[in-house]
Structure formats: C-alpha cells, structure tokens
Design an enzyme around this catalytic site. Structure first.
Site, short mmCIF file in Angstrom:
data_model
loop_
_atom_site.label_atom_id
_atom_site.label_comp_id
_atom_site.label_asym_id
_atom_site.label_seq_id
_atom_site.Cartn_x
_atom_site.Cartn_y
_atom_site.Cartn_z
CG ASN A 244 -8.02 5.70 -40.48
OD1 ASN A 244 -7.56 4.56 -40.43
ND2 ASN A 244 -7.34 6.71 -40.98
CB ALA B 275 -15.33 11.55 -37.62
CG ASP B 276 -9.09 9.76 -39.60
OD1 ASP B 276 -8.59 10.59 -38.81
OD2 ASP B 276 -8.40 9.14 -40.43
CB THR B 277 -11.00 15.13 -40.91
OG1 THR B 277 -12.33 14.96 -40.41
CG2 THR B 277 -11.01 16.21 -41.99
#
Length: 205
Positions: free
Chosen positions: A64, A87-89
């Site tokens: 992602n 970013a991806d969380t």
C-alpha cells in the site's frame, strides 16, 4: 503514558535531514508530525488501491505504501529533487485488522475491543530520495491500553478524534490518555516511523 511534548528530539532530527519533502498522504496526523519538527511539507493526495487481500500483513502494508508512492512518482506533481514519503497504517489485535472506523458505533466497538489489551500497530512506508532511490519497509510497535470504562470511551468519542484514525484514536491529541505504554517507536503509531526513516537516510549519506 505521558503526554507527547512536541516537537520531540526525534522530530527535530528528522527535520534536519529532511527540511523539505512531499508527503504522499492526506493524513493530517502525518503532516503535523513532520511540520511540528520543522520540516516544510507539500501534500500530494494519491489515488491508490489499498486492498490487502491475499497478502500477509507486512507485505500488505509495504504494498500500500509503494502504490501510493508510485502514484506520486507517475504524476505531474513529481519533483525529483525533493524527497517524498508515503505510508499506510493498520492496527492488529487477535485475528482482526482495525482500520478507520466507519462511524461512531464502530469506533465504540473498536475502543471497547482495545480496552486493557495489547495491540500491534503496523505502518508500511515508502521513501523516495534522489540519492537513495526508493526504499520500502514496514515498522511495528505494540500499544497497551488502559482498561477503559464506558464513560471513558464515550468521553473520548465526543471529541471526534476517532474520525479517519486507524484504531479509532489519535495519539498526538487526546488518544495518549487511553494508552498505558508503547513498546517501539511512538511515531510508528502516529503513522510515520521517523526513527527508521532517519536510519535509512543516515546509512545512505
């Protein structure tokens, strides 16, 4: 945990290495994290497929982050002279992945699930730098919540901080009150692992 006093030494060190950059993310938390340290941040909002079907969690987070970065690099906004970060969380507990709550009821369910328990926060990150190229990685931190009463949860929900936040809370605002301790980099929980980004930059200077 104690309230986060900003800017931290970590944020200041990051800004000394990345005084100006592009953030390929619409997250106000990530932007604030960088700006509080002194970085000048330009935002690019990527249109990217963030599905995780068929992938293990680390690979999914890295994928992602990578597709968000690729969306920026292939856009007319791309500036090869400026570093860029995407970013991806996600929050993981038991066998459930916790993204952004759909509504207040979903946020209530998520915070009740996290109450008094350990969760793992995974943040996939992609860094573009003209001297480094593209680096993609995933960092994780464990977060242990205080045991929350119903009134604790409702009081927090009233602040509306759950909106758009993975796991239903924002550490930089009042979410710190919900947390007993963090094992790992607190910036990974916010959504950008600054410690790891600093390490990568220093290794490639």
């Amino acid at each position: 945990m104690e309230r986060i006093i900003e800017p931290s030494l970590l944020q200041k060190e990051f800004s000394s290495l990345f005084p100006s950059l592009v953030l390929a993310s619409s997250s106000p938390n990530r932007k604030k994290l960088l700006e509080d340290g002194g970085s000048y941040v330009s935002v690019f909002v990527p249109n990217a497929d963030e599905s995780i079907s068929g992938l293990d969690l680390i690979s999914a987070m890295e994928k992602n982050a990578r597709v968000k970065m690729e969306a920026y690099l292939s856009s007319s906004s791309f500036n090869p002279m400026l570093p860029a970060i995407s970013a991806d969380t996600l929050v993981h507990i038991d066998n459930e992945l916790l993204g952004k709550p759909k509504d207040r009821e979903d946020a209530r369910r998520i915070l009740s699930l996290l109450s008094g328990r350990r969760q793992t926060v995974l943040t996939g990150c992609a860094l573009y730098d003209k001297e480094i190229g593209i680096k993609v990685f995933c960092d994780q931190a464990d977060v242990i919540f205080h045991r929350l009463s119903d009134s604790d949860i409702e009081s927090y929900l009233d602040r509306d901080e759950w909106k758009g936040a993975a796991g239903g809370y924002r550490l930089q605002k009042n979410g710190w009150r919900l947390v007993e301790t963090i094992e790992g980099d607190w910036t990974t929980v916010v959504g950008l692992p600054l410690k790891k980004l600093i390490e990568i930059k220093k290794l490639n200077q």
